[in-house]
Every structure is written in C-alpha cells, then in structure tokens.
Write a protein that holds these residues in place. Structure first.
Motif, PDB file in Angstrom:
ATOM      1  N   SER A  86     -20.311 -38.334 -32.907  1.00  0.00           N
ATOM      2  CA  SER A  86     -20.954 -37.375 -31.995  1.00  0.00           C
ATOM      3  C   SER A  86     -22.232 -37.949 -31.408  1.00  0.00           C
ATOM      4  O   SER A  86     -22.638 -37.577 -30.309  1.00  0.00           O
ATOM      5  CB  SER A  86     -21.242 -36.055 -32.707  1.00  0.00           C
ATOM      6  OG  SER A  86     -22.341 -36.165 -33.587  1.00  0.00           O
TER       7      SER A  86
ATOM      8  N   ARG B  95     -25.252 -38.211 -24.703  1.00  0.00           N
ATOM      9  CA  ARG B  95     -25.592 -37.231 -25.745  1.00  0.00           C
ATOM     10  C   ARG B  95     -26.920 -37.595 -26.407  1.00  0.00           C
ATOM     11  O   ARG B  95     -27.734 -36.708 -26.708  1.00  0.00           O
ATOM     12  CB  ARG B  95     -24.461 -37.121 -26.769  1.00  0.00           C
ATOM     13  CG  ARG B  95     -23.270 -36.361 -26.212  1.00  0.00           C
ATOM     14  CD  ARG B  95     -22.290 -35.934 -27.290  1.00  0.00           C
ATOM     15  NE  ARG B  95     -21.539 -37.037 -27.858  1.00  0.00           N
ATOM     16  CZ  ARG B  95     -20.404 -37.524 -27.363  1.00  0.00           C
ATOM     17  NH1 ARG B  95     -19.880 -37.001 -26.272  1.00  0.00           N
ATOM     18  NH2 ARG B  95     -19.783 -38.512 -27.964  1.00  0.00           N
TER      19      ARG B  95
ATOM     20  N   HIS C 229     -21.066 -32.278 -22.975  1.00  0.00           N
ATOM     21  CA  HIS C 229     -21.807 -32.955 -24.042  1.00  0.00           C
ATOM     22  C   HIS C 229     -22.524 -31.937 -24.933  1.00  0.00           C
ATOM     23  O   HIS C 229     -22.544 -32.088 -26.158  1.00  0.00           O
ATOM     24  CB  HIS C 229     -22.807 -33.949 -23.467  1.00  0.00           C
ATOM     25  CG  HIS C 229     -22.178 -35.201 -22.945  1.00  0.00           C
ATOM     26  ND1 HIS C 229     -21.323 -35.983 -23.683  1.00  0.00           N
ATOM     27  CD2 HIS C 229     -22.298 -35.814 -21.751  1.00  0.00           C
ATOM     28  CE1 HIS C 229     -20.941 -37.027 -22.979  1.00  0.00           C
ATOM     29  NE2 HIS C 229     -21.510 -36.943 -21.785  1.00  0.00           N
TER      30      HIS C 229
ATOM     31  N   CYS D 268     -20.046 -30.438 -27.309  1.00  0.00           N
ATOM     32  CA  CYS D 268     -19.771 -31.362 -28.409  1.00  0.00           C
ATOM     33  C   CYS D 268     -20.879 -31.304 -29.451  1.00  0.00           C
ATOM     34  O   CYS D 268     -20.619 -31.163 -30.655  1.00  0.00           O
ATOM     35  CB  CYS D 268     -19.614 -32.784 -27.869  1.00  0.00           C
ATOM     36  SG  CYS D 268     -19.502 -34.052 -29.150  1.00  0.00           S
TER      37      CYS D 268
ATOM     38  N   ASP E  79     -20.754 -28.009 -31.293  1.00  0.00           N
ATOM     39  CA  ASP E  79     -19.644 -27.959 -32.245  1.00  0.00           C
ATOM     40  C   ASP E  79     -19.947 -28.770 -33.495  1.00  0.00           C
ATOM     41  O   ASP E  79     -19.423 -28.482 -34.573  1.00  0.00           O
ATOM     42  CB  ASP E  79     -18.353 -28.452 -31.592  1.00  0.00           C
ATOM     43  CG  ASP E  79     -17.851 -27.510 -30.508  1.00  0.00           C
ATOM     44  OD1 ASP E  79     -18.323 -26.348 -30.431  1.00  0.00           O
ATOM     45  OD2 ASP E  79     -16.996 -27.949 -29.712  1.00  0.00           O
ATOM     46  N   CYS E  80     -20.794 -29.795 -33.359  1.00  0.00           N
ATOM     47  CA  CYS E  80     -21.203 -30.619 -34.504  1.00  0.00           C
ATOM     48  C   CYS E  80     -22.404 -30.023 -35.237  1.00  0.00           C
ATOM     49  O   CYS E  80     -22.876 -30.592 -36.222  1.00  0.00           O
ATOM     50  CB  CYS E  80     -21.524 -32.033 -34.036  1.00  0.00           C
ATOM     51  SG  CYS E  80     -20.070 -32.933 -33.469  1.00  0.00           S
TER      52      CYS E  80
END
Length: 124
Positions: free
Chosen positions: A30, A36, A67, A70, A73-74
């Motif tokens: 990630s 990111r 991004h 992502c 979600d992490c």
C-alpha cells in the motif's frame, strides 16, 4: 538504539512465519506507490480535501480518490464530511511518520541500490 533480529516481534498466525508476515507485506504494497506516498506526505501536514490534493500533486481527481480509497482500506487514512466535501487525514500519524522516517534513514544507508534493483527498481 540498535535492534537485532531477536527484537523483531512477528505476530503468530496459523500457517507459520510467512502467514504472519503477510499483513506486513500488504501494508508495504500500500505504501509502494509514489503518488500514495505524496498524499501521505501532504496529509502529514494536516487535513486536506481531494481538490486540494489534486492541485498539490497535479493528478486527476479520480486518481487521487482511488489512492485515498486504497489508503483508507488499509486503515492509514480516514475522512470526515465537511459540507459537500470530505476532509482526509492520517489515522495513525505518529507510527506512520516514524515508519517513513526509518525508510528515509534506510535509503540514506543503501544509496541507489533500491532504485537500481532489477526486480523492484525504477526500471523494472
């Protein structure tokens, strides 16, 4: 402070050491995109709207939003509504900033080795 291999704590999971390290591998993936990392750098300075991040980074709104999704979600970023927009911020700023500072120190020691790596380097 010097850390040895015996100081590293690995979460025990069914399936052995590789299974235990799977979450760490996912986290590093990630963080493996320069866009990111740039978003995280901007969020380290404080909350930002997507429109602010697109202006800072010169990326399309859809790219920045993908991004951010992502990273959300992490578990690295979160948003809160402000009118019709959302303000994005880091969820674990001290730990994340420590990790990134450690990565900078490691890069300073290894020089261009990572960038020149034939498997994961910039030309791969």
């Amino acid at each position: 402070m010097t850390m040895t291999a015996s100081d590293v704590v690995v979460r025990r999971a069914p399936g052995g050491e590789l299974s235990a390290l799977s979450a760490a591998g996912c986290m590093f993936r990630s963080l493996g995109d320069p866009a990111r990392l740039a978003i995280l750098r901007h969020l380290a300075a404080g909350e930002h709207k997507v429109v602010d991040l697109t202006a800072h980074l010169g990326l399309a709104q859809s790219t920045v939003s993908a991004h951010l999704a992502c990273l959300r979600d992490c578990g690295l970023v979160a948003s809160r509504p402000q009118g019709r927009a959302s303000l994005w911020s880091l969820t674990t700023a001290p730990e994340l900033l420590d990790l990134l500072a450690t990565a900078e120190r490691l890069l300073a020691v290894t020089g261009d080795a990572v960038a020149l790596c034939p498997v994961y380097g910039e030309q791969a």
